[in-house]
Each structure stands twice: as C-alpha cells, then as structure tokens.
Design an enzyme around this catalytic site. Structure first.
Site, PDB file in Angstrom:
ATOM      1  N   GLY A 173      24.879  67.837-120.824  1.00 58.86           N
ATOM      2  CA  GLY A 173      26.152  67.721-120.617  1.00 58.86           C
ATOM      3  C   GLY A 173      25.912  66.476-121.621  1.00 58.86           C
ATOM      4  CG  ASP A 174      27.741  66.469-125.474  1.00 54.02           C
ATOM      5  OD1 ASP A 174      26.498  65.171-125.961  1.00 54.02           O
ATOM      6  OD2 ASP A 174      28.708  65.941-126.300  1.00 54.02           O
ATOM      7  CD  GLN A 189      20.836  69.237-129.035  1.00 51.74           C
ATOM      8  OE1 GLN A 189      22.241  68.360-128.453  1.00 51.74           O
ATOM      9  NE2 GLN A 189      19.334  68.109-128.209  1.00 51.74           N
ATOM     10  CG  ASN A 226      25.721  58.687-120.361  1.00 58.51           C
ATOM     11  OD1 ASN A 226      24.893  59.188-121.202  1.00 58.51           O
ATOM     12  ND2 ASN A 226      25.347  58.993-118.687  1.00 58.51           N
ATOM     13  CB  THR A 242      21.434  59.610-124.319  1.00 62.11           C
ATOM     14  OG1 THR A 242      20.922  60.461-123.581  1.00 62.11           O
ATOM     15  CG2 THR A 242      22.144  59.565-125.529  1.00 62.11           C
ATOM     16  CB  SER A 278      17.064  67.606-121.328  1.00 56.02           C
ATOM     17  OG  SER A 278      18.150  66.772-121.048  1.00 56.02           O
ATOM     18  CE  LYS A 312      17.502  71.083-122.044  1.00 54.04           C
ATOM     19  NZ  LYS A 312      19.016  70.863-121.792  1.00 54.04           N
ATOM     20  CE  LYS A 354      20.422  64.344-131.086  1.00 51.42           C
ATOM     21  NZ  LYS A 354      21.267  64.589-130.406  1.00 51.42           N
ATOM     22  CE  LYS A 389      26.401  68.945-127.884  1.00 51.14           C
ATOM     23  NZ  LYS A 389      25.620  68.307-127.535  1.00 51.14           N
TER      24      LYS A 389
HETATM   25  P1  NDP Z   1      31.119  60.059-122.217  1.00 56.72           P
HETATM   26  O1  NDP Z   1      32.302  61.400-122.164  1.00 56.72           O
HETATM   27  O2  NDP Z   1      30.556  59.959-120.770  1.00 56.72           O
HETATM   28  O3  NDP Z   1      31.658  58.157-123.310  1.00 56.72           O
HETATM   29  C1  NDP Z   1      32.160  58.855-124.303  1.00 56.72           C
HETATM   30  C2  NDP Z   1      32.726  57.367-124.731  1.00 56.72           C
HETATM   31  O4  NDP Z   1      33.576  57.798-126.152  1.00 56.72           O
HETATM   32  C3  NDP Z   1      34.446  57.403-123.453  1.00 56.72           C
HETATM   33  O5  NDP Z   1      33.747  55.849-123.553  1.00 56.72           O
HETATM   34  C4  NDP Z   1      35.379  57.754-124.851  1.00 56.72           C
HETATM   35  O6  NDP Z   1      36.241  56.758-124.656  1.00 56.72           O
HETATM   36  C5  NDP Z   1      34.965  57.065-126.197  1.00 56.72           C
HETATM   37  N1  NDP Z   1      35.340  57.893-127.065  1.00 56.72           N
HETATM   38  C6  NDP Z   1      36.418  59.388-127.299  1.00 56.72           C
HETATM   39  N2  NDP Z   1      37.072  59.654-127.829  1.00 56.72           N
HETATM   40  C7  NDP Z   1      36.716  58.674-128.205  1.00 56.72           C
HETATM   41  C8  NDP Z   1      37.758  58.100-130.103  1.00 56.72           C
HETATM   42  N3  NDP Z   1      38.341  59.660-130.673  1.00 56.72           N
HETATM   43  N4  NDP Z   1      37.621  57.089-130.395  1.00 56.72           N
HETATM   44  C9  NDP Z   1      36.614  56.403-129.495  1.00 56.72           C
HETATM   45  N5  NDP Z   1      36.479  56.123-128.608  1.00 56.72           N
HETATM   46  C10 NDP Z   1      36.172  57.700-127.663  1.00 56.72           C
HETATM   47  O7  NDP Z   1      30.145  60.767-123.593  1.00 56.72           O
HETATM   48  P2  NDP Z   1      28.520  60.818-124.010  1.00 56.72           P
HETATM   49  O8  NDP Z   1      28.457  58.604-123.906  1.00 56.72           O
HETATM   50  O9  NDP Z   1      27.661  61.124-123.419  1.00 56.72           O
HETATM   51  O10 NDP Z   1      27.892  61.010-124.736  1.00 56.72           O
HETATM   52  C11 NDP Z   1      28.536  59.947-126.455  1.00 56.72           C
HETATM   53  C12 NDP Z   1      27.801  60.225-127.620  1.00 56.72           C
HETATM   54  O11 NDP Z   1      26.419  60.670-127.340  1.00 56.72           O
HETATM   55  C13 NDP Z   1      28.578  62.372-128.539  1.00 56.72           C
HETATM   56  O12 NDP Z   1      28.430  61.995-129.857  1.00 56.72           O
HETATM   57  C14 NDP Z   1      27.283  62.807-127.349  1.00 56.72           C
HETATM   58  O13 NDP Z   1      27.981  63.650-128.572  1.00 56.72           O
HETATM   59  C15 NDP Z   1      26.575  61.595-127.598  1.00 56.72           C
HETATM   60  N6  NDP Z   1      25.251  62.087-127.094  1.00 56.72           N
HETATM   61  C16 NDP Z   1      25.021  62.073-125.628  1.00 56.72           C
HETATM   62  C17 NDP Z   1      24.211  62.319-125.107  1.00 56.72           C
HETATM   63  C18 NDP Z   1      23.915  62.773-123.471  1.00 56.72           C
HETATM   64  O14 NDP Z   1      22.316  62.314-122.908  1.00 56.72           O
HETATM   65  N7  NDP Z   1      25.149  61.752-122.902  1.00 56.72           N
HETATM   66  C19 NDP Z   1      23.163  63.178-125.841  1.00 56.72           C
HETATM   67  C20 NDP Z   1      22.730  62.432-126.718  1.00 56.72           C
HETATM   68  C21 NDP Z   1      24.249  62.298-127.797  1.00 56.72           C
HETATM   69  P3  NDP Z   1      37.138  57.199-122.956  1.00 56.72           P
HETATM   70  O15 NDP Z   1      37.197  57.260-122.520  1.00 56.72           O
HETATM   71  O16 NDP Z   1      38.574  56.715-123.467  1.00 56.72           O
HETATM   72  O17 NDP Z   1      37.948  58.801-124.267  1.00 56.72           O
END
Ligand code: NDP
Length: 457
Positions: A176-177, A122, A252, A221, A389, A101, A125, A137
């Site tokens: 998603g991620d 993961q 997200n 999250t 999830s 997962k 976690k 992943k």
């Molecule tokens: P999204 O794609 O929805 O959002 C990512 C955000 O981070 C965007 O605002 C993006 O900006 C910004 N970002 C990406 N790369 C960079 C960078 N190099 N420098 C600064 N900002 C950056 O992803 P999520 O919110 O889903 O995921 C964010 C983190 O949380 C990841 O590490 C993911 O693995 C982790 N996570 C997510 C889960 C989930 O349920 N979605 C669960 C557990 C962990 P821009 O739009 O400009 O690219």
C-alpha cells in the site's frame, strides 16, 4: 505546499552532471524524478572519487534507468453505470538485491514522474533495510475520495486484471501507499487469486491479519519513524521524553508515528490533513484519531469537535507553525518548504525525520543541515514499513505467523541497525551526523556492488 520543485541545487561534479543532464533529457518535465535523482547524485561525489569502477561500469546511468516501466489503462464503472478510464503504472526499477518491492499509490496527482521518484528512492531505502528486496513503485491517477466501497472494489479489480501478469512473489511484490490501505489490498489480492488460481500470499504485503498479513505491518512505518528519531536524539544524548512533537498528515504513517511517539514519552501537539490542522496542546488522543480517520474516514474537523477542551481545527493553516522541538512530516512529497523549515528552526526544532517520502523540499533540507538540526531522510527514517513487509514475505514463505511482540522486536532492531549504518557511513566519509549522506551512500553502495557482481544485466 508545492507539488513540484525546480532543482536549483549547486552544480554537480562533471561526471555526475553528465548523468543528470542525460536523465533530464530522457525524462522531460518529470520534476519530482529529477529532484530525487539530484538529491542522490549530490551526495555521491566522494563515493565515485573513492570507487572509480562505478563510473567505468556506467553504474549511475544504469541505476537511474528503470529495468522496466509499465503503463496501462484502467477502465471501471461507477455506481451510476458511467464508465471512467484511469491510468495505471508500475515501475520495476531495480532487482539487484531481490524482487521489486514498493507500494501502490491511488491519488489524482500520480504520474510517471511521481512513480519514478518513489521507485528510485525505494531502491536505496530497501537496500538500507538489509533485507533481500529490490525497488519498485506503482499506482494510478484515481481519486478514491468520495467513492463507495463497491466503486473502490471495481477499480481495484480492473487495476489488478492488468497488473497481475507483471507481479509475483519472486518477481515484484507491491504493497500500500497513499490511498491504498488494507481494504484496497484485500480487493487487489482477491482479484489476483481469482485470476491465477493460486493462494500466493507473498505477492502483496500489507494484507489483513486474517488473510496472510503480518502483525505490526500496519503500524510499522510510523513506529519505525518514531524509533528512528529516538535513535537520532539518543546519538546527541537526548530522547523523545517530554518533547512537543508535530506530525503532519493523519493517515497510516502519521497515526502510528503519533502513537509510538506518545508511548516513548513525547507529546504530539498537532497533526493535519489536506484541508487543515488540528492543534491539540494536551496531546493528540490517538484512539479518537483512529476512530475518526480509520473507521469513519471522516475529516479532522470531526476530531476537534469530539475532542473538545483546548483542541482547535484551523482550515488551510500550516502545521509547521505550531511550536515543537521534533517534527515528523508524514503526509506527502514537498509538503515542507524553505519557509516552513525557517519557522520550525525559529521555534527551536532540534530533530526532523521524514515519515513520508521526500516531504522536505531541497531548500528545507539545506536549511536544516545548515542550522545543524538532526535530519533523518525518508529513505532511512520511514524504512520500517518496507522492512516489515519483508518480514511479512518471510512469514508467508514459511507459512508461519509471528506475535506482535516478536515482530516489533525485529522492527526495533532493524531501525537501530539502519541508524547505526547511516551514522557510521557518514563518519567514514567525513560528514559526521549527516544522515542524508549516510543513508544515500550506504544504500547506494550496497546496490551498486550487487549490480557489479551480477554483471551487465
Ligand atoms: P495515507 O493515504 O494513509 O495518508 C496520507 C495523509 O496525508 C492523509 O492524512 C492526507 O490527508 C494527507 N495528505 C495527502 N496529500 C496531502 C497534501 N497535499 N497536503 C497535506 N496533507 C496531505 O498515506 P500514508 O500514510 O500511507 O503515506 C503517507 C506518506 O508516507 C507518503 O509519502 C507515502 O509514500 C509514505 N510512506 C508510506 C508507507 C506506508 O507503509 N504506508 C511506507 C513508507 C512511506 P487527506 O486525508 O485529507 O487526503
């Protein structure tokens, strides 16, 4: 922000060092993967002293080697008819506790190293959630930015055409991620259904509410991260109420962390994206942020323009220089380094919780721990997403549908239990208040004991 970090941590106990040396040799150049494994091994010294059977059974070597790694070609054509070829990945890391997962990430920097570091984290976690899910992943080095809807659909269909043969509700359940949200999951699920002729809802999570998704999964999250930091503050007799909070990212996780922080009485004074920072001293308007980022998929500059008042956008600035007492890194790996940690500490931060996966570099984590800052590692603090999830899988299996309130109650209880588990485990191993130790040890022991029970598989 750096994408890769050399592991310069103190030497490990000689048995663990042997495991690490072998890992480096077998996975050359995979810096993020090395970093994630080192962070776990560092913490396990007292565990293997207490449980030598883990060493005898080569548990560490086994846990560091994915059960299966799949790399595949993803050909697709853009709107002008030009053909592109990307690389897809799925690492099925550990299934001792349940089906693999973990999410799918579409981002140009996706590599075997990134997918393995995420898959490795993961495992622990997912174990911490207490739900029956293993660790995995995946993703692709595809950049969705600037692509049309039709291009995204064609890419997702091509990606799933290969991935579908490897996944299933009892085998491997992606979600998603970064770069993969409800729209992408829709196209992925549609293609899975079409090829397999099965409405197998439990094969993917993070689905839309209208087609098998769970309420609260989208928010989970971020909400979970806010609840977790609330528990960390409560453990020191404090709360989020009246605190200035900085959240990085505006995707997200960041959006829903900000929403819940504000519902719990905090004020989110800044957020960011990969181009800059919005500083909004009166508190981020989350409804406007959602409109700009989720609906219009526009830049944060648009937020600042429409918000007006004291809100300012600054190109290329670091969000960690905005004064706050709680910091929630919610963007990406290694986005908060030692210098950023120092700036936060100098500004009086008291708690940091990782909404993203491995956003703090080893230097930053060391600085927070040395300064006595309450630090919640991602394995624990952002586990609410995958836990919800698992609740989605539960609803799909029973063909049921829960209310928002009921699902959020379950999430709150799960986050409290994870916090209590980490706290008690850190105490048990003589490291009170150390959530890094508590989370890694509690997660590891649960997986290791299941692996011992299952024999040499
Ligand atoms: P999204 O794609 O929805 O959002 C990512 C955000 O981070 C965007 O605002 C993006 O900006 C910004 N970002 C990406 N790369 C960079 C960078 N190099 N420098 C600064 N900002 C950056 O992803 P999520 O919110 O889903 O995921 C964010 C983190 O949380 C990841 O590490 C993911 O693995 C982790 N996570 C997510 C889960 C989930 O349920 N979605 C669960 C557990 C962990 P821009 O739009 O400009 O690219």
């Amino acid at each position: 922000m750096t994408d890769t970090v050399a592991v310069d941590s103190p030497p490990l106990d000689h048995r663990l060092q042997g495991v690490y040396d072998t890992l480096q040799r077998r996975n050359p150049g995979e810096k993020e993967f090395h970093q994630a494994v080192h962070e776990v091994l560092e913490i396990l010294v007292p565990v293997v002293a207490r449980r030598p059977e883990y060493i005898d059974a080569k548990l560490l070597e086994r846990i560091c080697e994915p059960e299966r790694q799949i790399i595949f070609r993803v050909p697709w054509s853009d709107d002008s008819g030009e053909v592109h070829v990307n690389r897809g990945y799925r690492v099925e890391f550990n299934s001792a506790l349940g089906p693999y997962k973990g999410g799918l990430r579409f981002h140009p920097n996706v590599s075997a190293s990134i997918v393995k570091f995420l898959g490795f984290e993961q495992i622990f976690k997912n174990a911490l959630t207490g739900m029956p899910i293993g660790g995995g992943k995946g993703g692709a080095d595809f950049d969705p930015k600037g692509r049309s809807d039709a291009e995204i659909m064609r890419f997702c269909q091509s990606f799933m055409t290969e991935l579908q043969r490897h996944i299933g509700e009892y085998t491997d359940v992606p979600a998603g991620d970064i770069g993969v949200g409800e729209r992408e999951l829709g196209y992925l699920f549609g293609q899975y259904k079409r090829i397999n002729n099965r409405y197998e809802s439990g094969v993917l999570t993070g689905k839309g509410i209208g087609w098998g998704g769970a309420r609260v999964r989208k928010e989970a999250t971020g909400y979970g991260t806010a609840y977790f930091v609330g528990e960390m503050l409560a453990a020191t007799g404090s709360s989020l109420d009246g605190r200035d909070v900085v959240v990085s990212g505006s995707g997200n996780v960041a959006i829903y962390a900000a929403e819940k922080v504000q519902q719990l009485g905090g004020r989110v004074v800044a957020c960011s994206d990969s181009t800059g920072v919005v500083h909004d001293p009166d508190g981020i308007d989350v409804a406007l942020l959602k409109q700009v980022k989720e609906v219009e998929r526009a830049r944060l500059t648009v937020y600042a323009e429409r918000r007006g008042g004291r809100a300012r956008h600054e190109d290329g600035a670091s969000v960690w220089h905005v004064p706050c007492t709680v910091a929630l890194p919610c963007a990406t790996q290694n986005e908060l380094d030692g210098d950023a940690a120092k700036a936060l500490i100098d500004n009086g931060v008291v708690a940091v919780a990782e909404g993203a996966n491995m956003p703090c570099t080893p230097d930053a984590v060391r600085a927070f721990r040395a300064a006595g800052i309450a630090f919640g590692p991602g394995k624990a603090a952002n586990a609410g997403g995958v836990a919800t999830s698992a609740l989605e899988m539960q609803q799909n299996a029973s063909r049921d549908r829960w209310s928002f309130e009921h699902t959020e109650e379950r999430l709150v209880q799960i986050m409290r239990d994870i916090h209590a588990d980490c706290y008690a485990t850190a105490d048990e191993y003589g490291m009170p208040g150390d959530y890094v130790a508590g989370a890694n040890i509690a997660g590891f022991v649960r997986v290791a004991d299941a692996m011992l029970a299952l024999g040499l598989v």
